[in-house]
Design a protein around this motif. Structure first.
Motif, PDB file in Angstrom:
ATOM      1  N   THR A  32     -16.724  19.363 -17.435  1.00  0.00           N
ATOM      2  CA  THR A  32     -17.204  20.343 -16.471  1.00  0.00           C
ATOM      3  C   THR A  32     -17.718  19.597 -15.237  1.00  0.00           C
ATOM      4  OG1 THR A  32     -19.471  20.386 -17.330  1.00  0.00           O
ATOM      5  CG2 THR A  32     -17.862  21.842 -18.389  1.00  0.00           C
ATOM      6  N   LYS A  33     -18.347  20.325 -14.332  1.00  0.00           N
ATOM      7  CA  LYS A  33     -18.828  19.710 -13.098  1.00  0.00           C
ATOM      8  C   LYS A  33     -19.798  18.572 -13.372  1.00  0.00           C
ATOM      9  CE  LYS A  33     -21.202  20.767  -8.763  1.00  0.00           C
ATOM     10  NZ  LYS A  33     -21.874  21.821  -7.944  1.00  0.00           N
ATOM     11  N   ASN A  34     -20.722  18.786 -14.312  1.00  0.00           N
ATOM     12  CA  ASN A  34     -21.782  17.799 -14.537  1.00  0.00           C
ATOM     13  C   ASN A  34     -21.810  17.195 -15.939  1.00  0.00           C
ATOM     14  OD1 ASN A  34     -23.018  18.112 -11.906  1.00  0.00           O
ATOM     15  ND2 ASN A  34     -23.724  20.118 -12.626  1.00  0.00           N
ATOM     16  N   ARG A  35     -20.926  17.697 -16.825  1.00  0.00           N
ATOM     17  CA  ARG A  35     -21.033  17.282 -18.225  1.00  0.00           C
ATOM     18  C   ARG A  35     -19.644  17.134 -18.852  1.00  0.00           C
ATOM     19  NH1 ARG A  35     -25.697  17.859 -20.825  1.00  0.00           N
ATOM     20  NH2 ARG A  35     -25.018  19.023 -22.663  1.00  0.00           N
ATOM     21  N   TRP A  36     -19.609  16.494 -20.019  1.00  0.00           N
ATOM     22  CA  TRP A  36     -18.355  16.384 -20.759  1.00  0.00           C
ATOM     23  C   TRP A  36     -18.620  16.405 -22.259  1.00  0.00           C
ATOM     24  CZ3 TRP A  36     -18.406  12.069 -23.881  1.00  0.00           C
ATOM     25  CH2 TRP A  36     -19.140  10.963 -23.457  1.00  0.00           C
ATOM     26  N   ILE A  37     -17.581  16.782 -22.993  1.00  0.00           N
ATOM     27  CA  ILE A  37     -17.618  16.717 -24.455  1.00  0.00           C
ATOM     28  C   ILE A  37     -16.387  15.972 -24.937  1.00  0.00           C
ATOM     29  CG2 ILE A  37     -16.546  19.019 -24.627  1.00  0.00           C
ATOM     30  CD1 ILE A  37     -17.935  19.316 -27.348  1.00  0.00           C
ATOM     31  N   HIS A  38     -16.598  15.138 -25.910  1.00  0.00           N
ATOM     32  CA  HIS A  38     -15.511  14.432 -26.589  1.00  0.00           C
ATOM     33  C   HIS A  38     -15.724  14.657 -28.074  1.00  0.00           C
ATOM     34  CE1 HIS A  38     -12.588  11.174 -27.419  1.00  0.00           C
ATOM     35  NE2 HIS A  38     -13.395  10.885 -28.427  1.00  0.00           N
ATOM     36  N   HIS A  39     -14.813  15.390 -28.707  1.00  0.00           N
ATOM     37  CA  HIS A  39     -15.005  15.592 -30.145  1.00  0.00           C
ATOM     38  C   HIS A  39     -13.776  15.178 -30.930  1.00  0.00           C
ATOM     39  CE1 HIS A  39     -14.273  20.241 -29.450  1.00  0.00           C
ATOM     40  NE2 HIS A  39     -13.246  19.535 -29.086  1.00  0.00           N
ATOM     41  N   THR A  40     -14.057  14.745 -32.170  1.00  0.00           N
ATOM     42  CA  THR A  40     -13.045  14.145 -33.023  1.00  0.00           C
ATOM     43  C   THR A  40     -13.062  14.776 -34.401  1.00  0.00           C
ATOM     44  OG1 THR A  40     -13.413  12.036 -31.884  1.00  0.00           O
ATOM     45  CG2 THR A  40     -12.150  11.962 -33.926  1.00  0.00           C
ATOM     46  N   SER A  41     -11.861  15.028 -34.933  1.00  0.00           N
ATOM     47  CA  SER A  41     -11.695  15.420 -36.335  1.00  0.00           C
ATOM     48  C   SER A  41     -11.186  14.198 -37.088  1.00  0.00           C
ATOM     49  CB  SER A  41     -10.682  16.567 -36.460  1.00  0.00           C
ATOM     50  OG  SER A  41     -11.109  17.699 -35.739  1.00  0.00           O
ATOM     51  N   PHE A  42     -12.013  13.671 -37.985  1.00  0.00           N
ATOM     52  CA  PHE A  42     -11.647  12.492 -38.770  1.00  0.00           C
ATOM     53  C   PHE A  42     -11.118  12.935 -40.138  1.00  0.00           C
ATOM     54  CE2 PHE A  42     -14.711  10.593 -35.818  1.00  0.00           C
ATOM     55  CZ  PHE A  42     -14.042   9.436 -35.441  1.00  0.00           C
ATOM     56  N   LEU A  43      -9.929  12.470 -40.475  1.00  0.00           N
ATOM     57  CA  LEU A  43      -9.318  12.823 -41.753  1.00  0.00           C
ATOM     58  C   LEU A  43      -9.817  11.883 -42.840  1.00  0.00           C
ATOM     59  CD1 LEU A  43      -5.652  13.448 -40.530  1.00  0.00           C
ATOM     60  CD2 LEU A  43      -7.414  15.155 -40.996  1.00  0.00           C
ATOM     61  N   ALA A  73     -24.779   9.791 -18.132  1.00  0.00           N
ATOM     62  CA  ALA A  73     -25.397   9.297 -19.363  1.00  0.00           C
ATOM     63  C   ALA A  73     -24.930   7.896 -19.741  1.00  0.00           C
ATOM     64  CB  ALA A  73     -25.122  10.265 -20.517  1.00  0.00           C
ATOM     65  N   VAL A  74     -23.658   7.616 -19.510  1.00  0.00           N
ATOM     66  CA  VAL A  74     -23.111   6.296 -19.829  1.00  0.00           C
ATOM     67  C   VAL A  74     -22.911   5.546 -18.519  1.00  0.00           C
ATOM     68  CG1 VAL A  74     -21.249   5.007 -20.921  1.00  0.00           C
ATOM     69  CG2 VAL A  74     -21.953   7.233 -21.863  1.00  0.00           C
ATOM     70  N   PRO A  75     -23.697   4.529 -18.247  1.00  0.00           N
ATOM     71  CA  PRO A  75     -23.610   3.821 -16.960  1.00  0.00           C
ATOM     72  C   PRO A  75     -22.195   3.310 -16.673  1.00  0.00           C
ATOM     73  CG  PRO A  75     -25.562   3.125 -18.160  1.00  0.00           C
ATOM     74  CD  PRO A  75     -24.764   3.969 -19.099  1.00  0.00           C
ATOM     75  N   GLY A  76     -21.707   3.636 -15.475  1.00  0.00           N
ATOM     76  CA  GLY A  76     -20.403   3.143 -15.055  1.00  0.00           C
ATOM     77  C   GLY A  76     -19.212   3.911 -15.585  1.00  0.00           C
ATOM     78  N   LEU A  77     -19.450   4.884 -16.455  1.00  0.00           N
ATOM     79  CA  LEU A  77     -18.332   5.634 -17.029  1.00  0.00           C
ATOM     80  C   LEU A  77     -17.895   6.743 -16.076  1.00  0.00           C
ATOM     81  CD1 LEU A  77     -16.472   6.224 -19.478  1.00  0.00           C
ATOM     82  CD2 LEU A  77     -18.232   7.831 -20.259  1.00  0.00           C
ATOM     83  N   GLN A  78     -16.631   6.733 -15.704  1.00  0.00           N
ATOM     84  CA  GLN A  78     -16.071   7.805 -14.894  1.00  0.00           C
ATOM     85  C   GLN A  78     -15.735   8.985 -15.790  1.00  0.00           C
ATOM     86  OE1 GLN A  78     -12.803   5.553 -12.961  1.00  0.00           O
ATOM     87  NE2 GLN A  78     -13.855   5.990 -11.043  1.00  0.00           N
ATOM     88  N   ALA A  79     -16.134  10.172 -15.378  1.00  0.00           N
ATOM     89  CA  ALA A  79     -15.961  11.363 -16.216  1.00  0.00           C
ATOM     90  C   ALA A  79     -14.550  11.928 -16.085  1.00  0.00           C
ATOM     91  CB  ALA A  79     -17.006  12.414 -15.859  1.00  0.00           C
ATOM     92  N   TYR A  80     -13.601  11.153 -16.583  1.00  0.00           N
ATOM     93  CA  TYR A  80     -12.199  11.567 -16.648  1.00  0.00           C
ATOM     94  C   TYR A  80     -11.702  11.306 -18.066  1.00  0.00           C
ATOM     95  CZ  TYR A  80     -12.356  11.697 -11.553  1.00  0.00           C
ATOM     96  OH  TYR A  80     -12.683  11.994 -10.252  1.00  0.00           O
ATOM     97  N   PRO A  81     -10.631  11.984 -18.479  1.00  0.00           N
ATOM     98  CA  PRO A  81     -10.208  11.888 -19.887  1.00  0.00           C
ATOM     99  C   PRO A  81     -10.011  10.470 -20.407  1.00  0.00           C
ATOM    100  CG  PRO A  81      -9.074  13.710 -18.828  1.00  0.00           C
ATOM    101  CD  PRO A  81      -9.841  12.994 -17.747  1.00  0.00           C
ATOM    102  N   GLN A  82      -9.248   9.633 -19.699  1.00  0.00           N
ATOM    103  CA  GLN A  82      -8.948   8.305 -20.238  1.00  0.00           C
ATOM    104  C   GLN A  82     -10.161   7.385 -20.304  1.00  0.00           C
ATOM    105  OE1 GLN A  82      -6.291   7.366 -21.952  1.00  0.00           O
ATOM    106  NE2 GLN A  82      -5.685   9.508 -21.711  1.00  0.00           N
TER     107      GLN A  82
END
Length: 267
Positions: free
Chosen positions: A156-167, A105-114
């Motif tokens: 996961t194999k084909n997807r990722w989620i990044h979620h944030t709790s904003f105070l 979905a994001v061009p050039g983005l490697q699907a790793y945490p950092q």
């Protein structure tokens, strides 16, 4: 077709779900379902959750992270979520923002945490433009040396989620349920929660933050708003969510285990 799609037809499509004070457990169940059963990109924004609730990462240990006796005494719900990351206590003052994406979905983005963390930080650069001292420190969003946003991910194999709790806001008393974790970020320097975190409301109005977040997402995706009540009809795939509320018995067992450990050390 939505206006944003006409304007940004070259960008990947993303569904936007805006919610208001949906219980955090319901939100987590929705997000895991979208991650595992959908092939679309999603942005989920939940403006608060009704009751104070502790949310732990998938590998979190209550005895190490919580004042469990106080949690039980005050009947605070404790959820173990399906993603990694740290422990937070959330309530009506917390704003939740999640991105659920296909790996391409994001061009050039490697699907790793950092790399995902770095990408999200750049997106929020747009949101907090003009705010003094906003930055990504280790895995937190901070103003200066004080944290206002905590993150968690699952890949996961084909997807990722990044979620944030904003105070955006919080009750000082609620922070006493949390211990300083053994694996705290270095920049925390063993500070108590009162010295470590800060309120977003001192920097940005609540509605303005949500508005800016949506506008920032529109620079990366073509957004289409979908009401929450329509999502269930999108996919009839049977799904069993893994985020769950820990039972009183499970929490009491952690106290007994901790007491037994202290007793054995004293003998």
């Amino acid at each position: 077709m939505a206006i944003s799609q006409l304007r940004n037809s070259s960008l990947p499509l993303m569904n936007l779900v805006r919610m208001n004070r949906v219980p955090i457990l319901q939100q987590l169940h929705l997000e895991e379902k979208l991650l595992r059963t959908s092939s679309d990109n999603w942005c989920v924004i939940n403006d608060g959750t009704p009751d104070p609730t502790v949310v732990m990462g998938i590998s979190g240990k209550p005895a190490e992270l919580l004042d469990v006796k106080s949690v039980l005494r005050d009947k605070i719900s404790v959820i173990k979520r399906f993603t990694g990351g740290g422990t937070v206590i959330v309530d009506h003052g917390t704003i939740f923002v999640s991105f659920i994406c296909n790996k391409e979905a994001v061009p050039g983005l490697q699907a790793y945490p950092q790399p995902i963390m770095a990408w999200s930080s750049l997106l929020y650069d747009e949101v907090f433009q003009g705010a003094e001292d906003y930055k990504l420190r280790e895995n937190d969003y901070v103003f200066g040396s004080r944290k206002f946003g905590g993150n968690a991910q699952s890949i996961t194999k084909n997807r990722w989620i990044h979620h944030t709790s904003f105070l955006w806001d919080y009750e000082d008393a609620n922070m006493t349920y949390l211990k300083i974790p053994q694996r705290a970020p270095k920049y925390r320097q063993a500070r108590d929660h009162s010295e470590f975190i800060c309120r977003m409301k001192d920097v940005l109005p609540r509605s303005e933050f949500i508005h800016r977040t949506i506008k920032a997402a529109e620079t990366h995706f073509s957004l289409t708003s979908i009401p929450l009540d329509q999502i269930e009809s999108l996919d009839n795939t049977k799904f069993s969510p893994s985020s769950k509320i820990l039972t009183t018995e499970e929490l009491e067992a952690t106290i007994q285990k901790e007491d037994d450990s202290l007793l054995s050390q004293s003998l």
